[in-house]
Design an enzyme around this catalytic site. Structure first.
Site, PDB file in Angstrom:
ATOM      1  N   ASP A 168       0.830  -1.203   0.000  1.00 44.83           N
ATOM      2  CA  ASP A 168       0.000   0.000   0.000  1.00 44.83           C
ATOM      3  C   ASP A 168       0.869   1.260   0.000  1.00 44.83           C
ATOM      4  O   ASP A 168       1.860   1.340   0.735  1.00 44.83           O
ATOM      5  CB  ASP A 168      -0.883  -0.022   1.257  1.00 44.83           C
ATOM      6  CG  ASP A 168      -1.926   1.070   1.258  1.00 44.83           C
ATOM      7  OD1 ASP A 168      -2.745   1.093   0.329  1.00 44.83           O
ATOM      8  OD2 ASP A 168      -1.932   1.889   2.197  1.00 44.83           O
ATOM      9  N   GLU A 218       1.693  -0.686  -5.016  1.00 45.79           N
ATOM     10  CA  GLU A 218       0.744   0.365  -5.365  1.00 45.79           C
ATOM     11  C   GLU A 218       1.511   1.673  -5.300  1.00 45.79           C
ATOM     12  O   GLU A 218       1.674   2.267  -4.244  1.00 45.79           O
ATOM     13  CB  GLU A 218      -0.437   0.416  -4.383  1.00 45.79           C
ATOM     14  CG  GLU A 218      -1.477   1.419  -4.834  1.00 45.79           C
ATOM     15  CD  GLU A 218      -2.143   2.215  -3.712  1.00 45.79           C
ATOM     16  OE1 GLU A 218      -3.199   2.786  -3.949  1.00 45.79           O
ATOM     17  OE2 GLU A 218      -1.577   2.295  -2.599  1.00 45.79           O
TER      18      GLU A 218
END
Ligand code: TEU
Ligand code: CA
Length: 549
Positions: free
Chosen positions: A209, A270
Site C-alpha cells: 500500500d 501500489e
C-alpha cells in the site's frame, strides 16, 4: 487443477482477482464479509479461472479507512475471523490452485497501534517518538501545523497530539493513520518480522500500500507551489514525501526476505508515480517484482489514447518487469460507469459523479475492455464485481457512507457495495444471511447476481470465465513481452500476443474480419466475423499467423 510450485514466474502472466474482503461474502450473517464467506466462495473463483487473489487488509483495525489503519500487523480483524480462518483460506485456495496475496500497509499505522500509543505517551525527545513524525507546531502558541503538507483525504497532513501541547503528528491520509518514520533504526526489523510471519503461514506475496510514500525528507520542508501538492508529485525530482529514492532501499531488503523462501514470495507495488519511467525504478530482480499500472484508470474509451497507454507502458518497462493492467479497484469509480459517461480522465469522472450515465453503453465497453486487458502481455487485475459488470453506486445516502476520504467527495463507498450472489429476495441479494450488508445494495442488482449470470451464455460472468479459460489455453511461455500490432484504422486496436489475436472496435462502423479468421470469443453478439462498435473479438492465430482482416 493445481498450480506448478516450480513455476516461479507465475506472477508474470497471472490473472489476479482483488477481494475487497468486507464486501465479498458474509459467512456468519452479520452483514460484513469475512474469511469464512471467502473460503466458501473459493470454488466460484476457481471456476472463474483466476490464478491468484489479492485480499485487502484483514488485520485488527479501528476501521477509520476500511482497514488501511492497522493496529496489529500479525493478527486478523475479529469481524473477519481468526488466524485459523486465514490459514484455512490459504490452504483451501492453494488446494484449488489459487495463490494468495495479502495487503501490507507500511506507510502508516492506526493511531491505536501500540507503537503509536507508546510514542504518543512518551516525552518529546524520547526514542519511542522516532517511529513517527512528531514536530512542534508553528506560531507562538504552536497552534499552526509544522508545515504546509496536505492530507490526501483533505485538510492539513498534521493533527495536534493534545489540544494544548506543542506537538503535532504527520498523517498523509486520515488523522487515524499516522505516518511511520522509516529512518527509525528498529522499524525495518519490525517489518521483516511481519513479512516472515505471513510468508511462514504460506501467503505467496504482498501488495504494498502507498509504496511510493514511505520515505520523507527528514527536514520536512514546505511544499513550494500549489502544483506540488498533487498526488503525482513524482514529476519533480526530490518531492519531500512522494516517490523518493530512499524508499527503494527498503524494498531491496524485503526482496532478500522474499527470495529466502521456496518458492520465492512476490511483491506488487501500489505506487502512484508520474509515468512508467519512474515506476521502473521500483522494479528489478533485487527490488520489487511488479507494480500496478494505473494508466487505464484515467484513460478515455479512445483507440489512440488506449494504444498510447499500452505502448508507453510496455516500452517504459522493457523487460525489467511484466506489464500490469488495472481497469478498476476499491479506490476508483467502477469502469462500467466511467465508460458509460465517456469521461476523459479520472478527475473528470469524479467531477461528473452522479450525472446521467448510459450503463448499457458502459457495460458493452467494459466487456470489450475485459477482452482487451486479458489479451495483453503481462498480468491483469480483476476487481471483484468486474466480472458481473457492476456499476458504481452513486446514489448512496450520505448517512450510510463510511469512507473518510473527503477530498474525493462523496467518497469511495460506491465501488465497495457487497457482491450480489443470488436473487434470494433479501436486500443484499444473497451476500449474507441478514437483511442487508454493511452498505446497502441497489434493488436492481438481483438481476446481476452470480446465480442469475451463471450459465447464461450472454452474461458478463460467462464472458470472463470463457476468456480466462481461452487465455490459459493459448498462452505459451515467452508471451509475456510479446506484442505485435496490426494497422486497422484509427478507431481499431488490433494486435497479437502469441497465438491470441485481439481486435477492439472503438469506432462507429462495424469491422469485418478475414473470412477465414478463427474467432474464439466475442464480447458482442451476432455474426462473429464482424466486430461491432464498442465490442472486441479474440481470434486464434496458430503459429503466429496474421490473417486477421
Ligand atoms: O491508496 C493510496 C492512495 O493514494 C489513495 O488515496 C488513492 O490514490 C485514491 O483513493 C485514489 O482515488 C491506498 C488504498 O488503496 C486506499 O484504499 C487507502 O485509503 C490508502 O492507501 C491509505 O492507506
Ligand atoms: Ca460476517
Amino acid at each position: 487443477m493445481s498450480y506448478d510450485d516450480a513455476d516461479h514466474d507465475w506472477w508474470q502472466h497471472a490473472v489476479i482477482y482483488q477481494i475487497y474482503l468486507r464486501s465479498f461474502a458474509d459467512g456468519n450473517g452479520d452483514g460484513i464479509g469475512d474469511l469464512t464467506g471467502l473460503r466458501q466462495r473459493l470454488p466460484y473463483l476457481h471456476e472463474l479461472g483466476v490464478d491468484a487473489i489479492w485480499i485487502t487488509p484483514w488485520y485488527p483495525t479501528p476501521g477509520v479507512d476500511g482497514g488501511y489503519d492497522v493496529s496489529d500487523y500479525c493478527g486478523i480483524n475479529p469481524e473477519y475471523g481468526t488466524l485459523a480462518d486465514a490459514d484455512a483460506v490459504i490452504a483451501e485456495a492453494h488446494r484449488l490452485g489459487i495463490r494468495v496475496i495479502a495487503d501490507l500497509v507500511p506507510n502508516h499505522t492506526s493511531d491505536q497501534h501500540p507503537w503509536f500509543r507508546r510514542a504518543a505517551a512518551a516525552e518529546p525527545g524520547d526514542a519511542a517518538r522516532d517511529r513517527y513524525w512528531f514536530r512542534p507546531g508553528r506560531g507562538e502558541r504552536a497552534d499552526q501545523p509544522p508545515n504546509n503538507w496536505q492530507s490526501l483525504f483533505g485538510g492539513p497532513a498534521w493533527t495536534r497530539l493534545t489540544p494544548d501541547g506543542p506537538d503535532w503528528y504527520l498523517h498523509l491520509f486520515a488523522a487515524g493513520q499516522p505516518d511511520l518514520n522509516w529512518t527509525d533504526p528498529q522499524l525495518a526489523g519490525e517489518f521483516d518480522a511481519v513479512l516472515r510471519f505471513w510468508f511462514d503461514r504460506g501467503i505467496d506475496g504482498f501488495r504494498i500500500d502507498v509504496a511510493h510514500g514511505l520515505s520523507k525528507d527528514p527536514q520536512l520542508p514546505d511544499l513550494l507551489a500549489e502544483d506540488e501538492q498533487t498526488l503525482l508529485g513524482g514529476a519533480q525530482q526530490g518531492h519531500p514525501h512522494w516517490d523518493r529514492d530512499e524508499t527503494i532501499d527498503i524494498y531491496r531488503r524485503w526482496r532478500a526476505v522474499a527470495d529466502s523462501y521456496d518458492p520465492p514470495r512476490v511483491f506488487v507495488a501500489e505506487a502512484w508515480v508520474e509515468g512508467t519511467e519512474r515506476l521502473r525504478r521500483y522494479l528489478s530482480p533485487d527490488a520489487l517484482h511488479s507494480a500496478f499500472n494505473f494508466g487505464l484508470l484515467g484513460c478515455p474509451w479512445d483507440a489512440a489514447a488506449l494504444r498510447r497507454e499500452i505502448v508507453d507502458h510496455l516500452a517504459g518497462l522493457g523487460r525489467t518487469a511484466p506489464a500490469t493492467w488495472v481497469l478498476s479497484n476499491h479506490d476508483v469509480i467502477r469502469h462500467v460507469t466511467r465508460y458509460g459517461r465517456a469521461q476523459t480522465s479520472l478527475d473528470e469522472a469524479r467531477q461528473r459523479y452522479g450525472e446521467p450515465v448510459d450503463l448499457d453503453l458502459g457495460r458493452r465497453r467494459a466487456r470489450a475492455a475485459a477482452l482487451l486487458t486479458l489479451a495483453l502481455p503481462g498480468s491483469t487485475y480483476v476487481y471483484q464485481g468486474d466480472e458481473l459488470g457492476l456499476a458504481e453506486v452513486e446514489d448512496l445516502p450520505a448517512a450510510v457512507r463510511q469512507d473518510p476520504n473527503a477530498s474525493e467527495a462523496p467518497g469511495r463507498d460506491g465501488c465497495r457495495i457487497p457482491i450480489p450472489w443470488a436473487p434470494d429476495g433479501t436486500p443484499s441479494h444473497g451476500f449474507g444471511a441478514t437483511d442487508r450488508g454493511w452498505l446497502p445494495s441497489p434493488p436492481g442488482w438481483a438481476g446481476l447476481s452470480v446465480a442469475v449470470q451463471d450459465g447464461d451464455p450472454d452474461s458478463s460472468l460467462t464472458l470472463y470465465r470463457t476468456a480466462l479459460a481461452v487465455r490459459r489455453k493459448l498462452r505459451a511461455p515467452g508471451d509475456e513481452h510479446d506484442l505485435h500490432w496490426f494497422e486497422a484504422g484509427p478507431a481499431v486496436l488490433a494486435f497479437r500476443r502469441g497465438a491470441l489475436g485481439c481486435v477492439v472496435n472503438l469506432g462507429a462502423e462495424p469491422v469485418r474480419l478475414n473470412a477465414g479468421a478463427n474467432v474464439v470469443l466475442s464480447s458482442g453478439s451476432g455474426d462473429p466475423g464482424v466486430v461491432e462498435p464498442d465490442t472486441a473479438a479474440w481470434v486464434h492465430l496458430p503459429a503466429g499467423g496474421d490473417e486477421l482482416f
